[in-house]
Scaffold this active site. Structure first.
Site: not given
Length: 347
Positions: A212, A220, A225, A229, A254
């Site tokens: 993770d 974010n 975002h 990404d 994630e």
């Protein structure tokens, strides 16, 4: 005393019907000069039991012209039939986004139907010409020329239908591959991961890690975002490269799963640790401003798959991942022996 198990008496009518069906299939294969292989059995079965299918229509289109089904044609037709799911109805998930493929399927049906129409017309014309020949009235050259032209047209239509089957089959295979890939990263998605896990050798030596991205929510929230990404794509690329040749899948958000076959636990943990260090050494910058992000790290849990129970292994790895998060992040924890005393490595 033991009771004697009652013996079921077979349905004689059903037995006779099955024998007749097998006999018809063998007779069809013999007429076509096809060997009794599983693919060819399936071809004959499709023609006998799924007459409304596109595959059965393609078979009939060949036979109406007086030709026999070649092995190459049999392979093509059965392959396309399987790719289209046989006679079953597709689920909403399978049909979503496949409008273009459905359009091509309709086009293929039209091609095959046109070929059948052409061969039927050829048969009627031939019959008429034979009647004329009996009456000694037709111009023979014109009759023969018409037959040859009609045969050429039919062969061209059938060839086009077979090429369309090839094209449709390829696109369906590509669509199935796309369905097992994550659109953002290009890695296997959950469906692709499950297919991989299902194919694992029972009793094999396989380790699973769940990784993770640390503090991803802060990235974010601060940068948006789009930047998030890009970070997910970059991290996916980094993990996949450093864990090669092992499968890396996006588990969701994630989180990533690494499946390491033929690898003992300590080695698997070391692979994930080195992957984390490689990631930390990369510098990520905001594309628009050039601002460098804080070093990106991973937390991970690593376990061995016991008795082929991959789902239980994923659950155990997820629990170790949670512990890595609560103990400060940027670390890998693997299941040691005993299970209640896992060892942690700060990456």
């Amino acid at each position: 005393m033991f009771k004697r198990k009652r013996q079921e008496i077979p349905d004689c009518a059903a037995v006779v019907e099955d024998e007749l069906a097998v006999s018809a299939i063998l007779r069809f294969l013999a007429e076509q000069g096809l060997r009794p292989t599983p693919v060819n059995y399936e071809l004959a079965y499709i023609r006998a039991n799924d007459g409304d299918s596109l595959a059965a229509r393609a078979i009939d289109a060949i036979l109406i012209g007086g030709d026999t089904v070649s092995q190459a044609q049999a392979d093509h037709i059965v392959g396309a039939y399987r790719a289209l799911g046989g006679g079953r109805r597709e689920s909403e998930e399978e049909t979503a986004g496949h409008a273009e493929l459905r359009h091509q399927t309709r086009h293929l049906a039209e091609l095959t139907g046109a070929a059948m129409t052409a061969t039927g017309q050829f048969g009627r014309d031939l019959s008429q010409h034979l009647d004329d020949l009996d009456q000694d009235s037709p111009p023979f050259a014109a009759t023969i020329a018409a037959m040859i032209d009609r045969t050429g047209e039919t062969e061209a239509r059938l060839s086009a239908a077979m090429q369309q089957i090839d094209s449709l089959n390829s696109e369906l295979m590509a669509a199935k591959t796309d369905a097992a890939r994550d659109a953002l990263t290009g890695l296997a998605n959950r469906r692709g991961l499950q297919l991989h896990l299902d194919a694992l050798e029972p009793g094999g030596c396989t380790a699973i890690a769940i990784c993770d991205i640390d503090r991803f929510k802060a990235i974010n929230d601060r940068h948006g975002h789009q930047v998030g990404d890009r970070v997910i794509r970059a991290v996916a690329e980094s993990i996949a490269a450093s864990c090669e040749p092992h499968l890396v899948a996006r588990w969701g958000g994630e989180e990533f799963v690494v499946v390491m076959e033929g690898v003992p636990l300590a080695t698997a943990a070391d692979i994930v640790v080195r992957s984390n260090r490689t990631l930390q050494n990369r510098v990520f910058r905001i594309r628009d401003t050039g601002e460098a992000l804080e070093p990106i790290t991973l937390s991970a849990g690593v376990v061995m798959v016991a008795d082929g129970k991959a789902e239980e292994a994923i659950t155990a790895a997820d629990a170790l991942l949670y512990r890595a998060k609560t103990e400060g992040r940027d670390r890998v924890i693997w299941a040691a022996d005993p299970p209640d005393a896992p060892a942690a490595i700060a990456a």
